[in-house]
Design an enzyme around this catalytic site. Structure first.
Site, PDB file in Angstrom:
ATOM      1  N   SER A   1      -2.127  -5.294  -2.241  1.00  0.00           N
ATOM      2  CA  SER A   1      -1.613  -4.688  -0.941  1.00  0.00           C
ATOM      3  C   SER A   1      -0.186  -5.454  -0.623  1.00  0.00           C
ATOM      4  O   SER A   1       0.200  -6.588  -0.832  1.00  0.00           O
ATOM      5  CB  SER A   1      -2.429  -4.982   0.165  1.00  0.00           C
ATOM      6  OG  SER A   1      -1.920  -4.514   1.494  1.00  0.00           O
TER       7      SER A   1
ATOM      8  N   TYR B 294      -6.172 -11.041   6.190  1.00  0.00           N
ATOM      9  CA  TYR B 294      -6.020  -9.979   4.982  1.00  0.00           C
ATOM     10  C   TYR B 294      -4.790 -10.437   4.132  1.00  0.00           C
ATOM     11  O   TYR B 294      -4.986 -10.398   2.927  1.00  0.00           O
ATOM     12  CB  TYR B 294      -6.121  -8.618   5.709  1.00  0.00           C
ATOM     13  CG  TYR B 294      -6.013  -7.376   4.611  1.00  0.00           C
ATOM     14  CD1 TYR B 294      -7.088  -7.321   3.559  1.00  0.00           C
ATOM     15  CD2 TYR B 294      -4.886  -6.714   4.501  1.00  0.00           C
ATOM     16  CE1 TYR B 294      -7.072  -6.109   2.796  1.00  0.00           C
ATOM     17  CE2 TYR B 294      -4.771  -5.657   3.645  1.00  0.00           C
ATOM     18  CZ  TYR B 294      -5.722  -5.334   2.802  1.00  0.00           C
ATOM     19  OH  TYR B 294      -5.924  -4.420   1.994  1.00  0.00           O
TER      20      TYR B 294
HETATM   21  N1  LIG Z   1      -6.317   2.085   2.588  1.00  0.00           N
HETATM   22  C1  LIG Z   1      -4.893   1.255   2.662  1.00  0.00           C
HETATM   23  O1  LIG Z   1      -4.171   1.416   3.747  1.00  0.00           O
HETATM   24  C2  LIG Z   1      -4.742   0.172   1.781  1.00  0.00           C
HETATM   25  C3  LIG Z   1      -3.328  -0.215   1.691  1.00  0.00           C
HETATM   26  C4  LIG Z   1      -3.141  -1.687   0.768  1.00  0.00           C
HETATM   27  C5  LIG Z   1      -4.413  -1.809  -0.088  1.00  0.00           C
HETATM   28  N2  LIG Z   1      -5.307  -1.337   0.022  1.00  0.00           N
HETATM   29  C6  LIG Z   1      -6.360  -1.946  -1.015  1.00  0.00           C
HETATM   30  O2  LIG Z   1      -6.822  -0.752  -1.630  1.00  0.00           O
HETATM   31  C7  LIG Z   1      -8.067  -0.956  -2.225  1.00  0.00           C
HETATM   32  C8  LIG Z   1      -8.924   0.270  -2.096  1.00  0.00           C
HETATM   33  O3  LIG Z   1      -9.151   0.518  -0.693  1.00  0.00           O
HETATM   34  P1  LIG Z   1      -9.109   2.404  -0.388  1.00  0.00           P
HETATM   35  O4  LIG Z   1      -7.947   2.404   0.406  1.00  0.00           O
HETATM   36  O5  LIG Z   1      -9.458   2.941  -1.525  1.00  0.00           O
HETATM   37  O6  LIG Z   1     -10.591   2.011   0.727  1.00  0.00           O
HETATM   38  P2  LIG Z   1     -12.153   2.663   0.465  1.00  0.00           P
HETATM   39  O7  LIG Z   1     -11.857   4.052   0.233  1.00  0.00           O
HETATM   40  O8  LIG Z   1     -12.564   2.254   2.036  1.00  0.00           O
HETATM   41  O9  LIG Z   1     -12.460   1.681  -0.479  1.00  0.00           O
HETATM   42  C9  LIG Z   1     -12.865   0.358  -0.376  1.00  0.00           C
HETATM   43  C10 LIG Z   1     -14.133   0.178  -1.221  1.00  0.00           C
HETATM   44  O10 LIG Z   1     -14.437  -1.026  -1.426  1.00  0.00           O
HETATM   45  C11 LIG Z   1     -15.854  -1.104  -1.654  1.00  0.00           C
HETATM   46  N3  LIG Z   1     -16.396  -2.385  -0.916  1.00  0.00           N
HETATM   47  C12 LIG Z   1     -16.172  -3.145  -0.054  1.00  0.00           C
HETATM   48  N4  LIG Z   1     -16.838  -4.168   0.077  1.00  0.00           N
HETATM   49  C13 LIG Z   1     -17.477  -4.169  -1.252  1.00  0.00           C
HETATM   50  C14 LIG Z   1     -18.413  -5.167  -1.769  1.00  0.00           C
HETATM   51  N5  LIG Z   1     -18.755  -6.421  -1.104  1.00  0.00           N
HETATM   52  N6  LIG Z   1     -18.971  -4.770  -2.959  1.00  0.00           N
HETATM   53  C15 LIG Z   1     -18.878  -3.683  -3.558  1.00  0.00           C
HETATM   54  N7  LIG Z   1     -17.836  -2.732  -3.060  1.00  0.00           N
HETATM   55  C16 LIG Z   1     -17.387  -3.233  -1.928  1.00  0.00           C
HETATM   56  C17 LIG Z   1     -16.469  -0.150  -0.716  1.00  0.00           C
HETATM   57  O11 LIG Z   1     -17.672   0.546  -1.024  1.00  0.00           O
HETATM   58  P3  LIG Z   1     -18.558   1.393   0.066  1.00  0.00           P
HETATM   59  O12 LIG Z   1     -17.826   2.566   0.364  1.00  0.00           O
HETATM   60  O13 LIG Z   1     -19.888   1.528  -0.440  1.00  0.00           O
HETATM   61  O14 LIG Z   1     -18.621   0.502   1.542  1.00  0.00           O
HETATM   62  C18 LIG Z   1     -15.163   1.134  -0.826  1.00  0.00           C
HETATM   63  O15 LIG Z   1     -15.704   1.836  -2.111  1.00  0.00           O
HETATM   64  C19 LIG Z   1      -9.040  -2.183  -1.269  1.00  0.00           C
HETATM   65  O16 LIG Z   1      -8.571  -3.486  -2.248  1.00  0.00           O
HETATM   66  C20 LIG Z   1      -7.741  -2.112  -0.128  1.00  0.00           C
HETATM   67  O17 LIG Z   1      -7.876  -3.628   0.416  1.00  0.00           O
HETATM   68  C21 LIG Z   1      -5.791  -0.301   0.927  1.00  0.00           C
END
Ligand SMILES: NC(=O)c1ccc[n+]([C@@H]2O[C@H](COP(=O)([O-])OP(=O)(O)OC[C@H]3O[C@@H](n4cnc5c(N)ncnc54)[C@H](OP(=O)(O)O)[C@@H]3O)[C@@H](O)[C@H]2O)c1
Length: 248
Positions: free
Chosen positions: A141, A154
């Protein structure tokens, strides 16, 4: 990008992971999809098969559970074979105030966003045949680029991950193992459901396309969308006497 290939996705129900995987399914890639929830993973597997993947299997587990990561990684590799690509997409956005009040919440945030991710990577690389090509793609991130008052738990976890991946990339420079770090800015995914959306928000699909391009071009670090590179370069270089006054 050569196809077909075998892609292991940790956190496969992530919106960004799905967007990337859908594009790779269209090139004939096969998948092992790992995550917390079997129903959500099965829906992702159906979608990838409909998008062209010859195979998409699922495995459910808590990836942040530090116990037995090495054994579970060996089991996944035994079941699927050595993957050609690994995408690590799981993570959680913790509440900063709660993390400062409740140290168990802070520990969980560090474990899910950094400690477990680093251990999964070490376990997946351990004893891997040195000549086997691998693209290891990890979603970090922009929050890891500079510690900020509003989200430094975070940010520290993602920053630690960034240092870890930088060192790993240097170790593997010139080998068939490529380390790709993706640094999204704000993305309109379930993770940010509670946040009001503004002009800087990107779609998961746009980030998925950026990841495909980064892997094809052999980039080590990619900001997604690209303009976050500019924003973060400014934020990283702000002198302390200015930075300390900002409320970001
Ligand atoms: N969205 C943003 O603005 C943003 C910005 C920068 C970086 N990121 C990073 O991008 C990555 C993807 O996020 P996203 O935006 O695609 O969000 P997302 O759709 O909410 O995906 C997060 C995923 O992590 C899974 N997860 C969380 N804890 C877990 C665990 N203990 N074991 C297995 N799976 C787990 C969740 O599973 P469940 O659905 O089953 O709970 C979900 O599929 C993350 O690393 C996040 O930190 C996001």
């Amino acid at each position: 990008m050569s196809a077909p290939c075998r892609i292991l996705v940790l956190g496969a129900s992530s919106a960004m992971a799905q967007a990337y995987a859908r594009r790779r399914a269209a090139t004939g890639a096969s998948f092992l999809l790992v995550g917390l929830n079997a129903t959500r993973l099965a829906a992702v597997a159906d979608d990838l098969r409909a998008s062209g993947a010859p195979a998409a299997e699922i495995a459910t587990m808590d990836l942040a559970d530090l116990a037995g990561i090495e054994t579970r990684a060996a089991d996944l590799r035994g079941r699927f074979g050595e993957p050609d690509e690994v995408l690590i997409a799981y993570g959680e956005l913790p509440d900063q105030a709660e993390s400062e009040r409740d140290l168990d919440a802070a520990r969980h945030a560090f474990e899910v966003n950094f400690v477990s991710v680093a251990l999964w990577i070490l376990a997946l690389l351990k004893d891997r045949p040195p000549q086997a090509p691998l693209a290891l793609i990890t979603i970090g991130s922009v929050a890891g680029d500079r510690g900020r008052a509003s989200n430094f738990v975070y940010g520290a976890a993602k920053g630690g991950l960034d240092r870890f991946l930088e060192g790993l990339a240097q170790k593997h420079a010139g080998t068939p193992v490529r380390i790709v770090t993706v640094k999204p800015g704000f993305v309109d995914s379930p993770m940010t459901d509670a946040i009001a959306k503004g002009a800087l928000f990107a779609s998961p699909d746009a980030v998925g396309a950026d990841i495909v391009r980064a892997v094809e071009k052999g980039r080590r670090v990619v900001y997604a969308p690209w303009f976050w590179w500019v924003i973060m370069a400014i934020i990283r270089n702000l002198p302390w006497f200015v930075f300390r006054r900002l409320r970001i």
